[in-house]
Enzyme design. Sequence first.
Site, PDB file in Angstrom:
ATOM      1  N   SER A 163       0.928  -1.494  -0.390  1.00  0.00           N
ATOM      2  CA  SER A 163      -0.187  -0.421   0.189  1.00  0.00           C
ATOM      3  C   SER A 163       1.151   1.230   0.281  1.00  0.00           C
ATOM      4  O   SER A 163       2.399   1.454   0.581  1.00  0.00           O
ATOM      5  CB  SER A 163      -0.933  -0.090   1.325  1.00  0.00           C
TER       6      SER A 163
ATOM      7  N   GLY B 188       4.376   1.879   2.001  1.00  0.00           N
ATOM      8  CA  GLY B 188       5.361   2.836   1.197  1.00  0.00           C
ATOM      9  C   GLY B 188       6.550   4.160   1.491  1.00  0.00           C
ATOM     10  O   GLY B 188       7.454   3.986   1.766  1.00  0.00           O
TER      11      GLY B 188
ATOM     12  N   GLU C  89       7.346  -0.570  -5.027  1.00  0.00           N
ATOM     13  CA  GLU C  89       5.594  -0.924  -6.122  1.00  0.00           C
ATOM     14  C   GLU C  89       4.469  -0.854  -5.324  1.00  0.00           C
ATOM     15  O   GLU C  89       4.073  -1.731  -4.223  1.00  0.00           O
ATOM     16  CB  GLU C  89       5.841  -2.041  -6.636  1.00  0.00           C
TER      17      GLU C  89
ATOM     18  N   CYS D 167      -3.017  -4.172  -8.318  1.00  0.00           N
ATOM     19  CA  CYS D 167      -2.768  -3.140  -7.956  1.00  0.00           C
ATOM     20  C   CYS D 167      -3.054  -2.503  -9.199  1.00  0.00           C
ATOM     21  O   CYS D 167      -3.218  -1.751  -9.726  1.00  0.00           O
ATOM     22  CB  CYS D 167      -1.034  -3.398  -7.877  1.00  0.00           C
TER      23      CYS D 167
HETATM   24  P1  NAD Z   1       0.033  -3.831   3.142  1.00  0.00           P
HETATM   25  O1  NAD Z   1       0.733  -2.020   2.485  1.00  0.00           O
HETATM   26  O2  NAD Z   1      -0.682  -4.151   3.279  1.00  0.00           O
HETATM   27  O3  NAD Z   1       1.746  -4.726   3.754  1.00  0.00           O
HETATM   28  C1  NAD Z   1       2.351  -4.523   1.927  1.00  0.00           C
HETATM   29  C2  NAD Z   1       3.848  -5.453   3.278  1.00  0.00           C
HETATM   30  O4  NAD Z   1       4.364  -4.062   3.367  1.00  0.00           O
HETATM   31  C3  NAD Z   1       4.192  -6.763   4.068  1.00  0.00           C
HETATM   32  O5  NAD Z   1       4.375  -7.312   3.804  1.00  0.00           O
HETATM   33  C4  NAD Z   1       3.625  -5.416   4.572  1.00  0.00           C
HETATM   34  O6  NAD Z   1       4.124  -6.465   6.175  1.00  0.00           O
HETATM   35  C5  NAD Z   1       4.180  -4.843   5.131  1.00  0.00           C
HETATM   36  N1  NAD Z   1       4.222  -3.655   5.763  1.00  0.00           N
HETATM   37  C6  NAD Z   1       3.163  -2.769   6.234  1.00  0.00           C
HETATM   38  N2  NAD Z   1       3.576  -1.992   6.784  1.00  0.00           N
HETATM   39  C7  NAD Z   1       5.000  -1.992   7.149  1.00  0.00           C
HETATM   40  C8  NAD Z   1       5.329  -0.808   7.084  1.00  0.00           C
HETATM   41  N3  NAD Z   1       5.776   0.361   7.754  1.00  0.00           N
HETATM   42  N4  NAD Z   1       6.869  -0.995   7.394  1.00  0.00           N
HETATM   43  C9  NAD Z   1       7.577  -1.464   6.907  1.00  0.00           C
HETATM   44  N5  NAD Z   1       6.742  -3.206   6.190  1.00  0.00           N
HETATM   45  C10 NAD Z   1       5.119  -2.761   5.926  1.00  0.00           C
HETATM   46  O7  NAD Z   1      -0.577  -4.443   1.384  1.00  0.00           O
HETATM   47  P2  NAD Z   1      -1.030  -5.637   1.141  1.00  0.00           P
HETATM   48  O8  NAD Z   1      -3.021  -5.335   2.035  1.00  0.00           O
HETATM   49  O9  NAD Z   1      -0.635  -7.129   1.966  1.00  0.00           O
HETATM   50  O10 NAD Z   1      -1.482  -5.766  -0.401  1.00  0.00           O
HETATM   51  C11 NAD Z   1      -2.400  -4.899  -1.230  1.00  0.00           C
HETATM   52  C12 NAD Z   1      -1.893  -3.392  -1.334  1.00  0.00           C
HETATM   53  O11 NAD Z   1      -0.705  -3.287  -1.950  1.00  0.00           O
HETATM   54  C13 NAD Z   1      -2.194  -2.632  -2.841  1.00  0.00           C
HETATM   55  O12 NAD Z   1      -2.128  -0.917  -2.418  1.00  0.00           O
HETATM   56  C14 NAD Z   1      -1.981  -2.485  -3.758  1.00  0.00           C
HETATM   57  O13 NAD Z   1      -2.182  -1.887  -4.742  1.00  0.00           O
HETATM   58  C15 NAD Z   1      -0.798  -2.843  -3.484  1.00  0.00           C
HETATM   59  N6  NAD Z   1       0.239  -3.575  -4.699  1.00  0.00           N
HETATM   60  C16 NAD Z   1       1.182  -2.931  -5.676  1.00  0.00           C
HETATM   61  C17 NAD Z   1       1.727  -4.015  -6.588  1.00  0.00           C
HETATM   62  C18 NAD Z   1       2.703  -3.200  -7.692  1.00  0.00           C
HETATM   63  O14 NAD Z   1       3.727  -3.903  -8.038  1.00  0.00           O
HETATM   64  N7  NAD Z   1       2.531  -1.477  -7.217  1.00  0.00           N
HETATM   65  C19 NAD Z   1       1.638  -5.340  -6.296  1.00  0.00           C
HETATM   66  C20 NAD Z   1       0.953  -5.813  -5.510  1.00  0.00           C
HETATM   67  C21 NAD Z   1       0.314  -5.268  -4.554  1.00  0.00           C
END
Ligand code: NAD
Length: 515
Positions: A249, A253, A270, A304
Amino acid sequence: MHTLEQLLAPLGLADWRHGDTWPAAIISGQAHYPPTQSNALSSPIDQAGHGMLLTASQSDSEHAIHAASQAFAQWRCVPSPLRGELVRRIAVLVRERKQALATLITLESGKIGSEAAGEVQEWIDICDFAVGLSRQLYGQTIASERPSHRLMEQWLPLGPVGVISAFNFPVAVWAWNAMLALVCGDTVIWKPSAQTPLTALAASRVVLDAIADFPAAPVGLISVLQGDADIGQQLAGDRRLPLISATGSVRMGRAVAQTVAARLGRSLLELGGNNAAIVTPSADLDLALRGIVFGAAGTCGQRCTTLRRLIVHESIADALTTRLINAYASLKIGDPRDPAVLVGPLINQRALTAMQHALASAVAQGGHTLYGGENVSEQVPAGGSYVRPAIVSMLAQSAIVREETFAPILYLLRYSHLDEAIALQNAVPQGLSSAIFTTDLREMEAFIGPAGSDCGIANVNAGTSGAEIGGAFGGEKDTGGGRESGSDSWKAYMRRSTNTINYGSGLPLAQGVQF
Ligand code: NAD
């Protein structure tokens, strides 16, 4: 219907399960079971239990970073075509285990079998790409202004890379990163989503099995740390990891980017998308319809690149909407292990609640639900969080439309002039994927040109989702600016070294400086 038990042997996972407990980390090929908290795992399909997962401790992270640093010192000196040979062997094993891996992805993420198999195919494809790349990591030779001098650049291994991945592509995103990183001479530490930890174990088992038959590869090449944001932050903050590649998300990021920037590291982001397609009066509507339905309802709206906004010319909006509603009505919703099902579950109840809130906000902001949006969990025998994909007409691109709700909601907007459509398409914070359906050459060029779509991906007569690995994948603005997978994305995993070589006997200084 497959169960986890049936997958343990073909995926080589049985040894790593102690009772009903899964390890917190895989480091140097060894599973770690620290005395930390454990979380219950269950499938989004039917809540079937998959055992307990331990969370990596701080000492596991430290241990993994140390092992990756040591392995890097060795791996960076292995010739890259030989590194490619390891990836070629990985690809052989992935092909053998494709069906079992896909079944596990379905069990953990809820995506339908065909999409899960497609995700494993992405791993195979990026392996093949990386093997070829292993013989093409070339730099340039540049004309030097000085006599008897050569000016050139080389691309050299960067270091251990931290990969943080999201639940919705539990293997492909890591594979894009890891397979390129391996041929580039890097080592990889993976923090997968806490919602898909077993897929990460199965994927790392594939790599470790390939390493076992490959003496040039140190066993610390890859490791896995299971856990949540705190483990991700530990990786992000560690100076020994020159690159953090994070997928998820926008909120995640921002947090990761700030931590990495504070130590002047490099991050490859990403992040979320809010993808739109424009349908013009000249569009082939049969083709457009298929692209729209797959893009918006496929993966239950959890890509995504999912199509979230449809911007339709007013002259065809009514006709297209009717066809769209009919197509949505034909989608079978249910257990993704049933081959007739096209829409599986949302990842959890939280995602369902977020979808319901978004639909209520859309109505409060002037929208009108034309189809779907209901919670249909009760009607599906399985027992997860199932919804009917929604189509919502909007009078304007209100606040909720500008957000990414990670669920199958397609907002419909009308336009009169193409400039207006492109302006709407660009007027959101995210910039991942976009598409135009048109048979008009001028409209196409306007869309992909400098005043057109501001996204990293701009397709013509193809939907917003389902990218091939050969192109660079990623997006602009809040999507983070990173590029992964094909084209020259490999450069992110290497350091560029510019070399001036003086093979003469004088020492002329650049710019004619006398000293
Ligand atoms: P998320 O952001 O909740 O988690 C993604 C990863 O980040 C997990 O491994 C999580 O444990 C880790 N994380 C979360 N907060 C963090 C922090 N503060 N510091 C370090 N690590 C942290 O996302 P999700 O619910 O697993 O996936 C859905 C999101 O991912 C959607 O927004 C989607 O658009 C995005 N996504 C983007 C792409 C791309 O290539 N642009 C691909 C797949 C998913």
